[in-house]
Every structure is written in C-alpha cells, then in structure tokens.
Design an enzyme around this catalytic site. Structure first.
Site, PDB file in Angstrom:
ATOM      1  N   SER A 135       0.849  -1.187   0.000  1.00  0.00           N
ATOM      2  CA  SER A 135       0.000   0.000   0.000  1.00  0.00           C
ATOM      3  C   SER A 135       0.888   1.241   0.000  1.00  0.00           C
ATOM      4  O   SER A 135       1.713   1.413   0.889  1.00  0.00           O
ATOM      5  CB  SER A 135      -0.886  -0.041   1.246  1.00  0.00           C
ATOM      6  N   LYS A 161      -1.150  -0.913  -4.436  1.00  0.00           N
ATOM      7  CA  LYS A 161      -2.365  -0.146  -4.104  1.00  0.00           C
ATOM      8  C   LYS A 161      -1.910   1.268  -3.815  1.00  0.00           C
ATOM      9  O   LYS A 161      -0.914   1.455  -3.106  1.00  0.00           O
ATOM     10  CB  LYS A 161      -3.035  -0.789  -2.886  1.00  0.00           C
ATOM     11  N   LYS A 163      -3.142   5.062  -2.290  1.00  0.00           N
ATOM     12  CA  LYS A 163      -4.161   5.830  -1.587  1.00  0.00           C
ATOM     13  C   LYS A 163      -4.593   6.972  -2.486  1.00  0.00           C
ATOM     14  O   LYS A 163      -3.742   7.611  -3.127  1.00  0.00           O
ATOM     15  CB  LYS A 163      -3.562   6.397  -0.292  1.00  0.00           C
ATOM     16  N   ASP A 188      -7.360   3.042  -2.998  1.00  0.00           N
ATOM     17  CA  ASP A 188      -8.060   3.048  -1.707  1.00  0.00           C
ATOM     18  C   ASP A 188      -8.369   4.489  -1.310  1.00  0.00           C
ATOM     19  O   ASP A 188      -7.462   5.304  -1.169  1.00  0.00           O
ATOM     20  CB  ASP A 188      -7.162   2.395  -0.642  1.00  0.00           C
ATOM     21  N   GLU A 213     -11.375   0.832  -3.388  1.00  0.00           N
ATOM     22  CA  GLU A 213     -11.697   0.440  -2.021  1.00  0.00           C
ATOM     23  C   GLU A 213     -12.343   1.613  -1.269  1.00  0.00           C
ATOM     24  O   GLU A 213     -11.805   2.724  -1.268  1.00  0.00           O
ATOM     25  CB  GLU A 213     -10.379   0.023  -1.335  1.00  0.00           C
ATOM     26  N   ASP A 238     -14.134  -1.820   2.927  1.00  0.00           N
ATOM     27  CA  ASP A 238     -13.228  -2.026   4.058  1.00  0.00           C
ATOM     28  C   ASP A 238     -13.977  -1.543   5.307  1.00  0.00           C
ATOM     29  O   ASP A 238     -14.636  -2.331   6.009  1.00  0.00           O
ATOM     30  CB  ASP A 238     -11.919  -1.246   3.806  1.00  0.00           C
TER      31      ASP A 238
END
Ligand code: NPG
Length: 376
Positions: A135, A161, A163, A188, A213, A238
C-alpha cells in the site's frame, strides 16, 4: 483455561517512511501489545487502533481504557475460558472491535500454543505462503510516487495499491499506467468521496483497476450500491464491513463485489474467518488488509490470508516495508510471497529486549484484583 493476568504494554515504533492517507500522516506507531498469562501458558495480542480516531472511532488510549474497565473484567470473571467464547462474553459492550480483537488474539495464541497447533491450521489455511501487495501512501508529487512504486516493483511486490483522495486520483493512476503498464493496480479512498463524485470516479474505469476500495463513508452502504451501478471498476468495502453479517448485507445489496478483511475491524480473527466464509459462499473474493502491524499482527494476518477465499494479494508486506527492526523475527519476502508461520499459535517469538527498549508504559491487570462484575 483461566486468564490469570494481562500486561498492557505500549511501545513506540518509528515507521521507515511516513504514511499519508486521506485522513492524515503517520510517522511512528503507538502500539498496544497484550501479553496474557493463562493457566495453560502465555499468549500475545496486538491492538491495531491508531493514536487518533481517524480511520474509525477507535484510538489506542480509548482501547486501553475500555479493555481495563469493561473487557478484561468480563474475561477474568469466567473459570473456563476458550478463545471461541471471547466475542460472546464481550458482546454486551457495544463497539470497540479493535480492543476486543487484541484480547481474543492473545487468548487464541495461548490456547493454540498450549496444544501445539498453528493458527493457520486452526483457521483452515490451504497455502504455505501468501502473495504480497503493498500500500503506497499519498506522495508529495507524481515523480515521487513513480519512484516509490518502482522501488516496490523491483522488490517483487505482486500488486500495488495507492491511496487516493479528491485532487489525487486520476492523474497518479494514469501516471502509473503510463510508466509501468498493466501491473496489478488498485486504489483506496478511505471514505474520502461522496455519491456526487460518481461521474468523477467513473474516469478511473479507463485504467483497468482491480478495484476501488471504500470510496464513500462507512455508513453509506446503499450509496456504494448506487455507485457500483455507475462505475465499471469493482467496488471493495473495508470500513463498512464490521462483521460477517455486515458483509452478507453489503453483498446482498450489491454494494461490493470484493471485500477487504481486517481482524481488528470485525472484532477478531474468528469473526474475520466468518467474513471470509460468507464471502466465499457468495463467490465474492476477499483479500487481507493491513494496519501497519508488527510481526505479531502480521503473523496472524498471513495465517488468515492463507485461507482459500483470499484470491487477491493482500496488504501483507514484508517487515522492512514498515520498520527498521521488527519486534519478532522479520517477515521477509521471497519472490513476492511471505511464508505462513508454521509454529504453534501465532508461530513467532517476541524480542523481549527490543520490546522493553521501545516501551513507553506498562499496566498490569490481574484476575485476583479484578473488580467483581456487577450484574446490570
Ligand atoms: O501495509 O499494513 C499496511 C497498510 C495498509 O493501507 C493500508 N492500511 O486504510 O487500509 C487502510 C490503511 C490503514 C493503515 C488504515 C493504518 C488505518 C491505519
């Protein structure tokens, strides 16, 4: 078993690099460790609550407070305690899943160590190693983002992934696709968008992402269902998935086609396994989330990620992605995978000297001195 005493130990552990999400930047972790002594032996737990209530309503001081006042007295009060009873005994206390999860984790570790059973086997694992994703926090510039992604790809991570938040979404994704081609990529949002952003988020459809996400607030499950009908990128939840029941309801509503599993968010590894089971029964793939855990939480997460429904790489990165030195033997990645611990319980050993050196406070709670619970 009987729970005899619990040590609540806080440690301060700097991260190798600050981690920025839509809800803030973290440069070091303030971690609550649970060291339980039972009639059959010892066990460890790790609380994933952050220093401030920004990911969810929990925070580490609050978790320690509710453990001391409300949760431990309920566990001390029973003569015959099993890990499978913990969630039910703690059910009268509303909320606080991360506080509950670390207690269940310590009791489960003690129980499994005592009978020589690895956590992975207990949970139903079918793999000896799990695929690792990583991440990547929000970066100061696209150039820096590409450098970080390049470094992780070179290390062998099997999925990236990033953010995202309003103002840092389409362009960083486009830049990664232009530079690195068709690598497995997902984003995400940690609840940073609103349903009015649906048309904007649909621009991400052009980039063939594995999933987006938690774009919307955790209590807006119907909003995610509406969004899912407007974008092609699969929606993963999540923060909204607080239990196996919540997972079943979100799936039934069409709010998600993928689920992120985090034991701390759902109250423990046993409920997390039920989330996995519900999703598997509905044909919904799951993957293992991460909360910047030490080797203790990582050991549990890697064990859970070895279950059959975990068909996407998780946020289960190697220890050196987080810390210069971990408090257990480090998790080292080989060809983009981490080995599932095979020893009893969590299967890792805590470096007690290092933990002592990192300790900021210790609180010891004993069954003998525990307040007798009033019936209410
Ligand atoms: O590798 O453990 C990791 C971090 C994965 O992005 C990650 N975690 O929202 O899922 C998240 C985020 C997070 C980290 C949330 C810390 C809360 C605290």
């Amino acid at each position: 078993m009987r729970l005899e005493s619990v040590e609540l130990r806080r440690i301060r552990l700097p991260l190798v690099a600050p981690f920025t999400t839509s809800f803030g930047t973290e440069a070091e972790r303030d971690i609550l460790l649970v060291h339980a002594t039972t009639s059959v032996g010892e066990g460890w737990g790790e609380c994933v609550a952050g220093a401030s209530p920004l990911y969810s309503s929990e925070y580490v001081d609050g978790a320690q407070d509710v453990i001391r006042r409300e949760l431990l007295p309920r566990l001390f009060a029973v003569e015959l305690l099993g890990a499978a009873d913990v969630a039910e005994l703690l059910r009268p206390v509303h909320g606080h899943p991360m506080a509950k999860a670390c207690l269940e984790m310590a009791v489960l570790d003690a129980e499994l160590r005592a009978r020589g059973e690895p956590l992975a086997r207990h949970l139903g694992a079918v793999r000896e190693a799990v695929d690792c994703g990583v991440s990547v926090g929000i970066q100061p510039s696209i150039g820096q983002l590409l450098e970080v992604v390049e470094k992780y790809l070179a290390q062998g991570y099997r999925r990236i992934k990033i953010k995202i938040e309003p103002g840092w979404d389409v362009e960083p994704v486009r830049a990664i696709r232009e530079r690195f081609g068709s690598i497995p990529l997902q984003v995400d949002a940690n609840t940073a968008y609103r349903t009015a952003d649906a048309r904007h988020l649909a621009q991400l459809d052009a980039f063939d992402l594995l999933l987006i996400e938690q774009p919307l607030p955790e209590d807006d499950v119907p909003g995610h269902a509406r969004l899912a009908a407007m974008v092609r990128t699969p929606i993963c939840l999540d923060e909204s998935i607080t239990s196996a029941r919540a997972a079943a309801q979100a799936i039934a509503l069409g709010a998600c086609s993928v689920v992120n599993v985090k034991p701390g968010r759902v109250g423990g590894y046993l409920e997390a396994r039920r989330v996995h089971d519900v999703c598997q029964a509905h044909g919904v793939p799951v993957w293992m989330g991460g909360m910047l855990e030490t080797g203790l939480g990582r050991a549990g997460n890697v064990a859970l990620a070895a279950l059959p429904g975990f068909t996407l790489p998780g946020d289960t990165s190697a220890s050196d992605r987080y810390f210069h030195r971990d408090i257990t033997e480090p998790f080292v990645m080989h060809e983009g995978r981490l080995r599932v611990p095979a020893g009893p319980g969590l299967g890792v050993t805590v470096d007690l000297d290092l933990v002592e050196a990192l300790t900021t406070s210790v609180e010891r709670l004993e069954r003998e001195r525990s307040p007798v619970l009033q019936k209410r």
